[in-house]
Write a protein that holds these residues in place. Structure first.
Motif, short mmCIF file in Angstrom:
data_model
loop_
_atom_site.label_atom_id
_atom_site.label_comp_id
_atom_site.label_asym_id
_atom_site.label_seq_id
_atom_site.Cartn_x
_atom_site.Cartn_y
_atom_site.Cartn_z
N ASP A 187 14.61 5.79 -4.40
CA ASP A 187 14.44 6.54 -5.64
C ASP A 187 14.99 7.95 -5.50
N ARG A 188 14.68 8.58 -4.35
CA ARG A 188 15.11 9.95 -4.12
C ARG A 188 16.63 10.03 -4.16
N VAL A 189 17.27 9.09 -3.45
CA VAL A 189 18.73 9.09 -3.42
C VAL A 189 19.26 8.85 -4.82
N THR A 190 18.66 7.90 -5.53
CA THR A 190 19.12 7.57 -6.87
C THR A 190 19.01 8.77 -7.79
N ARG A 191 17.93 9.54 -7.65
CA ARG A 191 17.71 10.66 -8.55
C ARG A 191 18.61 11.86 -8.24
N THR A 192 18.69 12.23 -6.96
CA THR A 192 19.37 13.48 -6.62
C THR A 192 20.86 13.34 -6.49
N GLU A 193 21.36 12.12 -6.37
CA GLU A 193 22.77 11.99 -6.05
C GLU A 193 23.58 11.45 -7.22
N ASP A 194 23.38 12.03 -8.38
CA ASP A 194 24.15 11.59 -9.52
C ASP A 194 25.62 11.92 -9.37
N ASP A 195 25.91 13.06 -8.71
CA ASP A 195 27.31 13.46 -8.55
C ASP A 195 27.87 13.09 -7.20
N LEU B 230 0.85 -1.20 0.00
CA LEU B 230 0.00 0.00 0.00
C LEU B 230 0.89 1.25 0.00
N VAL B 231 1.87 1.26 0.89
CA VAL B 231 2.79 2.38 1.01
C VAL B 231 4.19 1.81 0.90
N ASP B 232 5.07 2.46 0.13
CA ASP B 232 6.45 1.99 0.04
C ASP B 232 7.40 3.16 0.25
N ASP B 233 7.58 3.53 1.52
CA ASP B 233 8.45 4.66 1.84
C ASP B 233 9.90 4.38 1.52
N LEU B 234 10.31 3.10 1.71
CA LEU B 234 11.72 2.76 1.47
C LEU B 234 12.04 2.88 -0.01
N GLY B 235 11.15 2.38 -0.87
CA GLY B 235 11.35 2.51 -2.30
C GLY B 235 11.46 3.96 -2.72
N GLU B 236 10.61 4.81 -2.13
CA GLU B 236 10.66 6.23 -2.45
C GLU B 236 11.97 6.84 -2.01
N ALA B 237 12.43 6.45 -0.80
CA ALA B 237 13.69 6.99 -0.30
C ALA B 237 14.85 6.60 -1.21
#
Lengths: 180, 110, 142
Positions: free
Chosen positions: C113-121, C104-111
């Motif tokens: 994803d967030r790290v994967t997206r914002t931390e390219d450098d 129903l809720v996947d906070d870990l997946g979102e977290a």
């Protein structure tokens, strides 16, 4: 601080651990005798020297009254949740959706974080999948969350456990943080 | 009393058989480990129940050793599965994102 | 009925409860769909079932020394069970042994994803950098 005082402080900090190990040793032997006490102390010292771990930072607070409350809640939860999960496993409709829930804890102490995770893991129905130690976030897997209210209930439950543990042995700052 | 002990034995046996089914059926190694953990716990409880039935306390050390060492196998396997996973983390992440996990993944089945 | 009989009966009922939890764990193992749900099923007899059986032993033996001898069993189980459960749950999430469609809720997946997206450098700091498994699974695909 002199070398001597530092050594004494470290020993003082490790004392609860040593006492616990000695008590466990005596329980394992199943008898209270002087020989057991002496060998217990020797083994405890040996074990803490050989398998060295960074000392746990205790706050120096300990409240028996809140410990009793915590234990009552813990065992109550344990019994209730165990039979709840058993019912969910046995009923014909089974379980619906589960959730992975992030819980932002108030404390910054590793010790309180660890104890909270253990207490939550031991109760069926919630399970710690991942821990973000830097930010004190627990990622819990909760069984059978039908809607967002259930998710909030799990979150509130986790925070309640943390509140009680902080009340038992958290630092003064943590107590102030959780009560405000 | 005999009836009660018979029911206890029956419940334990069925529980153990169901866990055994999960050990055989899998599908992933982790499922098997969880099931074997349950099987071990059931065995531990049966050792305890036998002590009550025959009114002795001689096998408490057996329970103690089981309780203390049951975790080792599980932790070792879980660790190995994670390690194996890091050999190709990129592909694996992409895969699991793309296929949206409609069917249960079987990569770790051995 | 003497006290002895009553205690034996209570011990029998505790055994029955422990056996019931063990059966429910078996049923849960077979019926639940993914690794974390099965873990939930597995934790019941591990803690409460054991507690019931140990209580039954102490009641049947009717001695304090038995109670003390039995206590370390519970202590060990309570210390080790969360560790193995956590290790399996973490490995299960990392290897994708989890029905995401049933979440129903996947906070870990979102977290993640967030790290994967914002931390390219920058290298991800969401997970413990000392843990190679954790660091590599949170790193973005290069």
């Amino acid at each position: 601080m002199t070398q001597d005082a530092r050594v004494r402080q470290r020993l003082w900090q490790q004392l609860p651990l040593l006492v616990g190990l000695v008590v466990l040793w005596m329980l394992l032997w199943g008898s209270l005798s002087l020989l057991n006490l002496v060998t217990g102390i020797l083994v405890a010292l040996l074990v803490t020297r050989v398998f060295f771990l960074p000392p746990v930072e205790l706050s120096g607070r300990f409240n028996i009254f809140w410990l009793a409350l915590f234990l009552a809640k813990f065992f109550g939860d344990l019994v209730f949740a165990s039979f709840q999960v058993a019912y969910q496993a046995l009923r014909p409709s089974g379980i619906s959706q589960s959730s992975l829930i992030a819980v932002q804890l108030v404390t910054r102490s590793d010790f309180v974080l660890t104890l909270t995770s253990i207490a939550l893991s031991l109760v069926p129905g919630s399970l710690v999948v991942e821990v973000d130690r830097e930010r004190s976030i627990l990622y819990l897997h909760a069984l059978n969350t039908r809607n967002l209210d259930d998710v909030d209930a799990v979150r509130a439950q986790a925070l309640r456990v943390e509140y009680l543990i902080v009340r038992v042995l958290g630092s003064k700052e943590d107590v102030k943080a959780v009560t405000s | 009393m005999t009836v009660l002990y018979f029911v206890v034995g029956l419940l334990f046996s069925v529980g153990a058989l169901l866990a055994l089914y999960r050990v055989v059926a899998g599908p992933s190694i982790l499922d098997r480990m969880i099931a074997s953990d349950v099987l071990l716990t059931t065995l531990m409880l049966i050792v305890g129940a036998e002590m009550v039935y025959n009114e002795h306390t001689r096998t408490i050390p057996v329970m103690l050793v089981l309780a203390a060492t049951a975790m080792f196998a599980t932790v070792a396997v879980a660790r190995y599965v994670s390690k194996q996973d890091t050999s190709a983390p990129e592909e694996r992440l992409n895969e699991s994102d793309e296929q949206q996990l409609g069917e249960s993944p079987v990569e770790t089945t051995t | 009925m003497s006290t002895d009989d009553i205690l034996t009966l209570i011990a029998g009922i505790f055994l029955l409860l422990g056996a019931f939890l063990s059966l429910a764990a078996g049923v849960g193992l077979v019926r639940f769909h993914d690794v974390p749900s099965r873990l939930h099923a597995a934790t019941k007899p591990q803690i409460l079932g054991l507690l019931f059986v140990l209580t039954a032993i102490a009641l049947e033996a009717q001695s304090w020394s038995t109670l003390l001898a039995v206590a370390p069993v519970l202590v060990f189980q309570m210390l080790t069970a969360p560790i193995s459960a956590h290790m399996v749950a973490r490995a299960g999430y990392r290897t994708g042994n989890l029905r995401k469609d049933e979440l129903l809720v996947d906070d870990l997946g979102e977290a993640i994803d967030r790290v994967t997206r914002t931390e390219d450098d920058a290298v991800g700091d969401m997970v413990d950098p000392d843990d190679p498994a954790a660091a590599s699974s949170a790193r973005p695909p290069s």
